[in-house]
Design a protein around this motif. Structure first.
Motif, PDB file in Angstrom:
ATOM      1  N   GLU A 192       0.836  -1.213   0.000  1.00  0.00           N
ATOM      2  CA  GLU A 192       0.000   0.000   0.000  1.00  0.00           C
ATOM      3  C   GLU A 192       0.871   1.265   0.000  1.00  0.00           C
ATOM      4  O   GLU A 192       0.459   2.310  -0.504  1.00  0.00           O
ATOM      5  N   HIS A 193       2.057   1.150   0.601  1.00  0.00           N
ATOM      6  CA  HIS A 193       2.978   2.284   0.639  1.00  0.00           C
ATOM      7  C   HIS A 193       3.842   2.320  -0.612  1.00  0.00           C
ATOM      8  O   HIS A 193       4.156   3.388  -1.137  1.00  0.00           O
ATOM      9  N   LEU A 194       4.229   1.122  -1.028  1.00  0.00           N
ATOM     10  CA  LEU A 194       5.207   1.020  -2.108  1.00  0.00           C
ATOM     11  C   LEU A 194       4.617   1.381  -3.476  1.00  0.00           C
ATOM     12  O   LEU A 194       5.230   2.129  -4.257  1.00  0.00           O
ATOM     13  N   ALA A 195       3.403   0.842  -3.753  1.00  0.00           N
ATOM     14  CA  ALA A 195       2.824   1.009  -5.102  1.00  0.00           C
ATOM     15  C   ALA A 195       2.706   2.482  -5.517  1.00  0.00           C
ATOM     16  O   ALA A 195       3.132   2.839  -6.631  1.00  0.00           O
ATOM     17  N   PRO A 196       2.184   3.380  -4.664  1.00  0.00           N
ATOM     18  CA  PRO A 196       2.087   4.785  -5.113  1.00  0.00           C
ATOM     19  C   PRO A 196       3.461   5.389  -5.408  1.00  0.00           C
ATOM     20  O   PRO A 196       3.611   6.170  -6.358  1.00  0.00           O
ATOM     21  N   LEU A 253      -2.110  -5.892  -3.224  1.00  0.00           N
ATOM     22  CA  LEU A 253      -2.782  -4.612  -2.967  1.00  0.00           C
ATOM     23  C   LEU A 253      -4.298  -4.830  -3.043  1.00  0.00           C
ATOM     24  O   LEU A 253      -4.793  -5.345  -4.058  1.00  0.00           O
ATOM     25  N   PRO A 254      -5.053  -4.462  -1.985  1.00  0.00           N
ATOM     26  CA  PRO A 254      -6.504  -4.654  -2.038  1.00  0.00           C
ATOM     27  C   PRO A 254      -7.122  -3.882  -3.203  1.00  0.00           C
ATOM     28  O   PRO A 254      -6.795  -2.719  -3.421  1.00  0.00           O
ATOM     29  N   VAL A 255      -7.971  -4.575  -3.956  1.00  0.00           N
ATOM     30  CA  VAL A 255      -8.596  -3.939  -5.124  1.00  0.00           C
ATOM     31  C   VAL A 255      -9.818  -3.149  -4.643  1.00  0.00           C
ATOM     32  O   VAL A 255     -10.830  -3.725  -4.264  1.00  0.00           O
ATOM     33  N   THR A 256      -9.697  -1.844  -4.642  1.00  0.00           N
ATOM     34  CA  THR A 256     -10.792  -0.970  -4.205  1.00  0.00           C
ATOM     35  C   THR A 256     -10.954   0.150  -5.224  1.00  0.00           C
ATOM     36  O   THR A 256     -10.127   0.315  -6.136  1.00  0.00           O
ATOM     37  N   ILE A 257     -12.016   0.922  -5.027  1.00  0.00           N
ATOM     38  CA  ILE A 257     -12.271   2.072  -5.910  1.00  0.00           C
ATOM     39  C   ILE A 257     -11.140   3.092  -5.812  1.00  0.00           C
ATOM     40  O   ILE A 257     -10.923   3.886  -6.735  1.00  0.00           O
ATOM     41  N   ASN A 269      10.979  18.649   0.831  1.00  0.00           N
ATOM     42  CA  ASN A 269       9.625  19.180   1.007  1.00  0.00           C
ATOM     43  C   ASN A 269       9.350  20.404   0.135  1.00  0.00           C
ATOM     44  O   ASN A 269       8.200  20.772  -0.073  1.00  0.00           O
ATOM     45  N   LEU A 270      10.435  21.034  -0.332  1.00  0.00           N
ATOM     46  CA  LEU A 270      10.242  22.185  -1.231  1.00  0.00           C
ATOM     47  C   LEU A 270      10.072  21.744  -2.688  1.00  0.00           C
ATOM     48  O   LEU A 270       9.716  22.545  -3.540  1.00  0.00           O
ATOM     49  N   LEU A 271      10.381  20.484  -2.953  1.00  0.00           N
ATOM     50  CA  LEU A 271      10.241  19.947  -4.312  1.00  0.00           C
ATOM     51  C   LEU A 271       8.938  19.149  -4.409  1.00  0.00           C
ATOM     52  O   LEU A 271       8.369  18.749  -3.383  1.00  0.00           O
ATOM     53  N   PRO A 272       8.460  18.890  -5.629  1.00  0.00           N
ATOM     54  CA  PRO A 272       7.129  18.289  -5.747  1.00  0.00           C
ATOM     55  C   PRO A 272       7.087  16.767  -5.577  1.00  0.00           C
ATOM     56  O   PRO A 272       6.013  16.198  -5.386  1.00  0.00           O
ATOM     57  N   PHE A 273       8.257  16.092  -5.631  1.00  0.00           N
ATOM     58  CA  PHE A 273       8.238  14.633  -5.733  1.00  0.00           C
ATOM     59  C   PHE A 273       7.624  13.962  -4.494  1.00  0.00           C
ATOM     60  O   PHE A 273       6.787  13.069  -4.614  1.00  0.00           O
ATOM     61  N   VAL A 274       8.065  14.392  -3.301  1.00  0.00           N
ATOM     62  CA  VAL A 274       7.533  13.781  -2.085  1.00  0.00           C
ATOM     63  C   VAL A 274       6.029  14.072  -1.948  1.00  0.00           C
ATOM     64  O   VAL A 274       5.253  13.220  -1.490  1.00  0.00           O
ATOM     65  N   HIS A 275       5.631  15.246  -2.395  1.00  0.00           N
ATOM     66  CA  HIS A 275       4.211  15.605  -2.306  1.00  0.00           C
ATOM     67  C   HIS A 275       3.372  14.737  -3.253  1.00  0.00           C
ATOM     68  O   HIS A 275       2.249  14.351  -2.911  1.00  0.00           O
ATOM     69  N   ALA A 276       3.943  14.435  -4.417  1.00  0.00           N
ATOM     70  CA  ALA A 276       3.226  13.576  -5.359  1.00  0.00           C
ATOM     71  C   ALA A 276       3.018  12.187  -4.749  1.00  0.00           C
ATOM     72  O   ALA A 276       1.932  11.603  -4.842  1.00  0.00           O
ATOM     73  N   VAL A 277       4.078  11.677  -4.112  1.00  0.00           N
ATOM     74  CA  VAL A 277       3.984  10.341  -3.512  1.00  0.00           C
ATOM     75  C   VAL A 277       3.001  10.355  -2.328  1.00  0.00           C
ATOM     76  O   VAL A 277       2.142   9.468  -2.214  1.00  0.00           O
ATOM     77  N   GLU A 278       3.107  11.365  -1.469  1.00  0.00           N
ATOM     78  CA  GLU A 278       2.207  11.443  -0.297  1.00  0.00           C
ATOM     79  C   GLU A 278       0.760  11.597  -0.739  1.00  0.00           C
ATOM     80  O   GLU A 278      -0.150  11.015  -0.142  1.00  0.00           O
ATOM     81  N   MET A 279       0.545  12.374  -1.792  1.00  0.00           N
ATOM     82  CA  MET A 279      -0.822  12.553  -2.302  1.00  0.00           C
ATOM     83  C   MET A 279      -1.383  11.211  -2.788  1.00  0.00           C
ATOM     84  O   MET A 279      -2.506  10.832  -2.443  1.00  0.00           O
ATOM     85  N   GLU A 280      -0.586  10.483  -3.547  1.00  0.00           N
ATOM     86  CA  GLU A 280      -1.032   9.186  -4.067  1.00  0.00           C
ATOM     87  C   GLU A 280      -1.274   8.184  -2.927  1.00  0.00           C
ATOM     88  O   GLU A 280      -2.238   7.414  -2.963  1.00  0.00           O
ATOM     89  N   ALA A 298      -2.194   8.912   0.117  1.00  0.00           N
ATOM     90  CA  ALA A 298      -3.430   9.306   0.804  1.00  0.00           C
ATOM     91  C   ALA A 298      -4.644   8.859   0.008  1.00  0.00           C
ATOM     92  O   ALA A 298      -5.603   8.286   0.564  1.00  0.00           O
ATOM     93  N   VAL A 299      -4.611   9.075  -1.304  1.00  0.00           N
ATOM     94  CA  VAL A 299      -5.758   8.711  -2.154  1.00  0.00           C
ATOM     95  C   VAL A 299      -5.967   7.197  -2.111  1.00  0.00           C
ATOM     96  O   VAL A 299      -7.096   6.706  -1.990  1.00  0.00           O
ATOM     97  N   LEU A 300      -4.866   6.457  -2.207  1.00  0.00           N
ATOM     98  CA  LEU A 300      -4.983   4.996  -2.233  1.00  0.00           C
ATOM     99  C   LEU A 300      -5.573   4.457  -0.923  1.00  0.00           C
ATOM    100  O   LEU A 300      -6.248   3.418  -0.916  1.00  0.00           O
ATOM    101  N   GLN A 301      -5.344   5.185   0.164  1.00  0.00           N
ATOM    102  CA  GLN A 301      -5.919   4.758   1.448  1.00  0.00           C
ATOM    103  C   GLN A 301      -7.326   5.312   1.652  1.00  0.00           C
ATOM    104  O   GLN A 301      -7.954   5.073   2.690  1.00  0.00           O
TER     105      GLN A 301
END
Lengths: 243, 242
Positions: A50-54, A122-126, A192-203, A205-208
């Motif tokens: 769940e952490h790795l896939a995003p 990975l659990p298959v969910t919406i 944290n000033l660059l977008p990469f970590v934010h992209a991963v954290e966003m994904e 959060a959405v996946l959860q």
């Protein structure tokens, strides 16, 4: 439509390159498999699927920058773009023709990665579907970076900068492989000033299904995507005028 | 009406003047070769005429349309086959031709007909499914010219079309270029004197950004007082230096 003829060509050029297929699809899948095996032998929370896939999905998109930048830089270096500049294609057609066709490839790559993750547990969910939708602004960021690099670098430079530097930046500063808090200090601040970590954290959060957790990360991603796209369009138009 | 008319066409790159006040005309259906040693200004002239670079001053009119004020109309009537073989390497021969038809706004049925016609005319039918990047230099050049002809241009620019080709491939391309004569106006740049002599209705000789002389190959030979065209070219260029 003129722009579709041009964008179809760009799609085919990318998809018919075996190296692109390997790095675009094969490599992220190999990473998923490898890290899942490691996780089974030595359990690490960060490598739970769940952490790795995003993280792998976002990392895989960094190769799209490489493909896009190399294609544009090669077109600039050869007479191919000069030939097309004498056709009725407009500046807008060129920019859309380079940006649009790669977005579906990004989405397809994400779908393949999530499908593989589902096979690995990975659990298959919406939420997988919504994760794919949220990947669109991240894709725009990486594809626009490709347009920018392709507009200012030669194909060899673009290969080095996007293939080595950007993929490493994405890997190291995104919190995919290790928790950034473990390093802390300036490293974490820069990340944290660059977008990469934010992209991963966003994904993640959405996946959860934690849609409140999407914020503020989405603003970082969309802000960077908008800024990089604007700079890339400016850089492309500038080189077009120079040619 | 002249197919091309340049009026004091000038190009400067910062302090360097690449083309000085160029004045020449090309008649419709004529094949004009632009000759000159490296740095003569041939490529810059073609870049200005095709809208790739803007003149510092002066203007040029292609079938009456200004390259400065009516560039869309100019683009619609011209085609360029660049010096390098500008083909999409991972696309097949047929897909390259279809792409050019698409960017010129052809409908699918029109594009199909045009691609078939050009494949037949240029002998590309048998290799239609082959990737362009896998073709030999001669076949790539042949495809490159066919791609330029997809839009049925009124004016065709051929930049060093036979550069680096072997004798047979060059001979084949000469036949193709000859077949275009009279059907469209062709501007050709070349370093091969025998090519210019064999193909051209008229020749324009440039040196250091200036036009030295225009005339038929026979007029050029007469002007230089020699029977050999390459010798005539050398004499005119050397005299132009004095």
């Amino acid at each position: 439509m003129k722009v579709f003829a041009f964008s179809r060509r760009n799609d085919l050029e990318i998809l018919r390159d075996p190296l692109n297929l390997f790095f675009g699809v094969g490599f992220p899948i190999v990473l998923l498999l490898l890290l899942t095996v490691i996780q089974r032998n030595v359990p690490v929370a960060l490598f739970e699927i769940e952490h790795l896939a995003p993280g792998i999905v976002v990392f895989g998109l960094s190769f799209m920058t490489l493909f896009s930048a190399t294609l544009i830089a090669k077109d600039r270096g050869s007479s191919f773009l000069q030939r097309l500049y004498t056709t009725p294609l407009t500046a807008g057609d060129f920019i859309l023709g380079y940006l649009l066709p790669i977005l579906p490839i990004c989405i397809a790559q994400s779908v393949i990665c999530f499908a593989m993750a589902a096979l690995l547990g990975l659990p298959v969910t919406i939420h997988i579907l919504t994760s794919v939708l949220f990947i669109i602004p991240v894709s725009l960021l990486f594809v626009s970076l490709g347009l920018l690099c392709g507009s200012i670098f030669t194909d060899k430079q673009a290969g080095g900068i996007c293939g080595a530097l950007l993929t490493n930046l994405t890997a190291w500063l995104s919190g995919i492989w290790f928790d950034l808090r473990l390093v802390g200090g300036a490293f974490q601040k820069i990340a944290n000033l660059l977008p990469f970590v934010h992209a991963v954290e966003m994904e993640r959060a959405v996946l959860q299904g934690d849609y409140a957790g999407v914020f503020p990360h989405i603003w970082w991603v969309m802000g960077y995507a908008a800024a990089v796209t604007a700079i890339a369009v400016f850089a492309f138009l500038r080189q077009m005028k120079r040619q | 009406m002249d197919a091309i008319k340049t009026v004091e066409l000038t190009k400067k790159y910062k302090d360097v003047t690449a083309v000085y006040g160029l004045n020449f005309t090309v008649r419709q259906g004529e094949l004009l070769s632009l000759l000159g040693v490296n740095g003569a200004g041939k490529t810059t002239t073609i870049k200005m005429l095709t809208g790739l670079t803007r003149p510092a001053s002066g203007d040029a009119f292609l079938n009456g349309k200004s390259i400065l004020t009516d560039s869309a109309a100019v683009k619609a009537m011209i085609a360029v086959s660049p010096q390098e073989t500008a083909v999409a390497p991972n696309l097949t021969v047929r897909e390259n031709l279809e792409m050019m038809a698409g960017v010129h706004g052809f409908r699918k049925s029109e594009a199909g007909d045009k691609v078939t016609e050009l494949s037949d005319r240029f002998g590309l039918g048998e290799i239609a499914g082959k990737k362009a990047g896998k073709l030999s230099g001669g076949w790539q050049r042949r495809l490159s010219i066919a791609m330029a002809l997809v839009s049925c241009p009124q004016i065709l620019f051929l930049d060093e079309p036979t550069l680096g080709l072997d004798v047979l491939a060059r001979s084949d391309l000469w036949d193709m270029i000859r077949a275009l004569k009279g059907k469209m106006t062709v501007i050709l740049t070349t370093h091969y004197m025998e090519e210019a002599e064999a193909l051209s209705d008229r020749v324009a000789i440039m040196k250091s950004g200036r036009l030295l002389l225009t005339g038929t190959p026979a007029e050029i030979r007469r002007h230089a007082g020699t029977d050999k065209f390459d010798e005539a070219f050398v004499r005119i260029v050397k005299e132009g230096a004095q």
